[in-house]
Scaffold this motif. Structure first.
Motif, mmCIF file in Angstrom:
data_model
loop_
_atom_site.group_PDB
_atom_site.id
_atom_site.type_symbol
_atom_site.label_atom_id
_atom_site.label_comp_id
_atom_site.label_asym_id
_atom_site.label_seq_id
_atom_site.Cartn_x
_atom_site.Cartn_y
_atom_site.Cartn_z
ATOM 1 N N LYS A 118 -22.751 54.262 72.104
ATOM 2 C CA LYS A 118 -22.601 54.582 70.687
ATOM 3 C C LYS A 118 -21.309 55.351 70.504
ATOM 4 O O LYS A 118 -21.015 56.279 71.255
ATOM 5 N N ARG A 119 -20.535 54.922 69.511
ATOM 6 C CA ARG A 119 -19.249 55.558 69.208
ATOM 7 C C ARG A 119 -19.219 55.924 67.740
ATOM 8 O O ARG A 119 -19.481 55.095 66.884
ATOM 9 N N ILE A 120 -18.874 57.158 67.478
ATOM 10 C CA ILE A 120 -18.692 57.643 66.117
ATOM 11 C C ILE A 120 -17.190 57.746 65.915
ATOM 12 O O ILE A 120 -16.526 58.514 66.620
ATOM 13 N N SER A 121 -16.644 56.989 64.992
ATOM 14 C CA SER A 121 -15.202 56.974 64.771
ATOM 15 C C SER A 121 -14.830 57.837 63.568
ATOM 16 O O SER A 121 -15.437 57.722 62.504
ATOM 17 N N LEU A 124 -9.841 53.041 64.840
ATOM 18 C CA LEU A 124 -10.615 52.996 66.081
ATOM 19 C C LEU A 124 -12.002 52.421 65.845
ATOM 20 O O LEU A 124 -12.624 52.673 64.820
ATOM 21 N N GLU A 125 -12.481 51.653 66.830
ATOM 22 C CA GLU A 125 -13.810 51.052 66.750
ATOM 23 C C GLU A 125 -14.880 52.131 66.772
ATOM 24 O O GLU A 125 -14.734 53.155 67.413
ATOM 25 N N GLY A 126 -15.990 51.840 66.091
ATOM 26 C CA GLY A 126 -17.135 52.733 66.102
ATOM 27 C C GLY A 126 -17.741 52.888 64.725
ATOM 28 O O GLY A 126 -17.207 52.382 63.732
ATOM 29 N N PHE A 127 -18.862 53.578 64.665
ATOM 30 C CA PHE A 127 -19.511 53.850 63.391
ATOM 31 C C PHE A 127 -18.540 54.650 62.530
ATOM 32 O O PHE A 127 -18.050 55.696 62.956
ATOM 33 N N PRO A 128 -18.249 54.188 61.307
ATOM 34 C CA PRO A 128 -17.183 54.797 60.494
ATOM 35 C C PRO A 128 -17.604 56.121 59.837
ATOM 36 O O PRO A 128 -17.828 56.196 58.635
ATOM 37 N N ALA A 129 -17.667 57.188 60.604
ATOM 38 C CA ALA A 129 -18.118 58.488 60.096
ATOM 39 C C ALA A 129 -17.174 59.047 59.049
ATOM 40 O O ALA A 129 -17.579 59.869 58.227
ATOM 41 N N TYR A 130 -15.922 58.614 59.065
ATOM 42 C CA TYR A 130 -14.933 59.118 58.104
ATOM 43 C C TYR A 130 -15.290 58.758 56.667
ATOM 44 O O TYR A 130 -14.742 59.321 55.737
ATOM 45 N N LYS A 131 -16.230 57.823 56.489
ATOM 46 C CA LYS A 131 -16.646 57.482 55.127
ATOM 47 C C LYS A 131 -18.166 57.506 54.979
ATOM 48 O O LYS A 131 -18.721 56.840 54.128
ATOM 49 N N LYS A 132 -18.838 58.319 55.808
ATOM 50 C CA LYS A 132 -20.304 58.401 55.786
ATOM 51 C C LYS A 132 -20.741 59.863 55.710
ATOM 52 O O LYS A 132 -19.995 60.778 56.038
ATOM 53 N N SER A 133 -22.002 60.064 55.341
ATOM 54 C CA SER A 133 -22.574 61.411 55.289
ATOM 55 C C SER A 133 -23.108 61.799 56.676
ATOM 56 O O SER A 133 -23.291 60.942 57.553
ATOM 57 N N LEU A 134 -23.396 63.089 56.847
ATOM 58 C CA LEU A 134 -23.989 63.563 58.097
ATOM 59 C C LEU A 134 -25.319 62.853 58.331
ATOM 60 O O LEU A 134 -25.615 62.452 59.465
ATOM 61 N N PHE A 169 -29.962 57.478 65.984
ATOM 62 C CA PHE A 169 -31.328 57.104 66.353
ATOM 63 C C PHE A 169 -31.617 55.617 66.180
ATOM 64 O O PHE A 169 -32.704 55.158 66.474
ATOM 65 N N SER A 170 -30.618 54.873 65.728
ATOM 66 C CA SER A 170 -30.808 53.426 65.561
ATOM 67 C C SER A 170 -30.574 52.714 66.899
ATOM 68 O O SER A 170 -30.046 53.294 67.845
ATOM 69 N N GLU A 171 -30.945 51.459 66.945
ATOM 70 C CA GLU A 171 -30.702 50.647 68.136
ATOM 71 C C GLU A 171 -29.318 50.011 68.077
ATOM 72 O O GLU A 171 -28.861 49.402 69.037
ATOM 73 N N GLU A 172 -28.665 50.149 66.949
ATOM 74 C CA GLU A 172 -27.359 49.524 66.703
ATOM 75 C C GLU A 172 -26.264 50.156 67.558
ATOM 76 O O GLU A 172 -26.202 51.368 67.721
ATOM 77 N N GLU A 173 -25.426 49.324 68.132
ATOM 78 C CA GLU A 173 -24.214 49.798 68.820
ATOM 79 C C GLU A 173 -23.041 49.023 68.272
ATOM 80 O O GLU A 173 -23.123 47.831 68.027
ATOM 81 N N LEU A 174 -21.939 49.722 68.059
ATOM 82 C CA LEU A 174 -20.735 49.071 67.528
ATOM 83 C C LEU A 174 -19.706 48.933 68.630
ATOM 84 O O LEU A 174 -19.603 49.731 69.499
#
Length: 141
Positions: free
Chosen positions: A110-113, A118-128, A136-141
């Motif tokens: 799991k990668r938080i970007s 950069l590849e990964g879950f786009p935290a720069y445009k998401k909430s905490l 906690f999801s099964e998803e991997e980017l």
């Protein structure tokens, strides 16, 4: 049965907010009762917690492992070429989550970007809460 900690990589360029988000995630996971640890990647070797000329600095020049024991903490200096997964297993196997800052090229976790490039879950445009849901999801980017 050995339970391995869940590795979560936080990637982004300098001053993108990685450490700030890691603090928020670590606090929330700890409040939820999880054991959380943190590792920071320093690929250029700039991070220093010792100063040149100190006893430990001098001895680390000739020894493979040096440790400072202070009230309430230890600081360990150790030469190693181990992969991050091996270090996690050796030092943090009893944790639920290990939050890793850096390792931009590491894949398969799991990668938080925090940087759009950069590849990964786009935290720069998401909430905490979105970030925690992804953890906690099964998803991997």
């Amino acid at each position: 049965m050995d339970k391995k900690p869940k590795l979560i990589f936080f990637v982004g360029y300098h001053n993108s907010g990685k450490t700030t988000l890691i603090e928020q995630v670590a606090k929330r996971l700890t409040e939820m009762g999880y054991r959380v640890a943190y590792l920071k990647h320093d690929p250029k070797g700039h991070a220093l917690t010792d100063k040149e000329g100190s006893d430990t600095h001098r001895l680390f020049q000739i020894l493979p492992k040096v440790c400072i024991v202070s009230p309430g903490r230890i600081t360990l200096y150790e030469r190693t070429e181990e992969q991050v997964e091996d270090l996690v297993q050796r030092y943090f196997s009893d944790f639920d989550f290990v939050l890793l800052e850096g390792w931009k090229s590491k894949k398969g976790y799991k990668r938080i970007s925090l940087s759009p490039e950069l590849e990964g879950f786009p935290a720069y445009k998401k909430s905490l809460q979105d970030v925690l849901s992804y953890l906690f999801s099964e998803e991997e980017l």
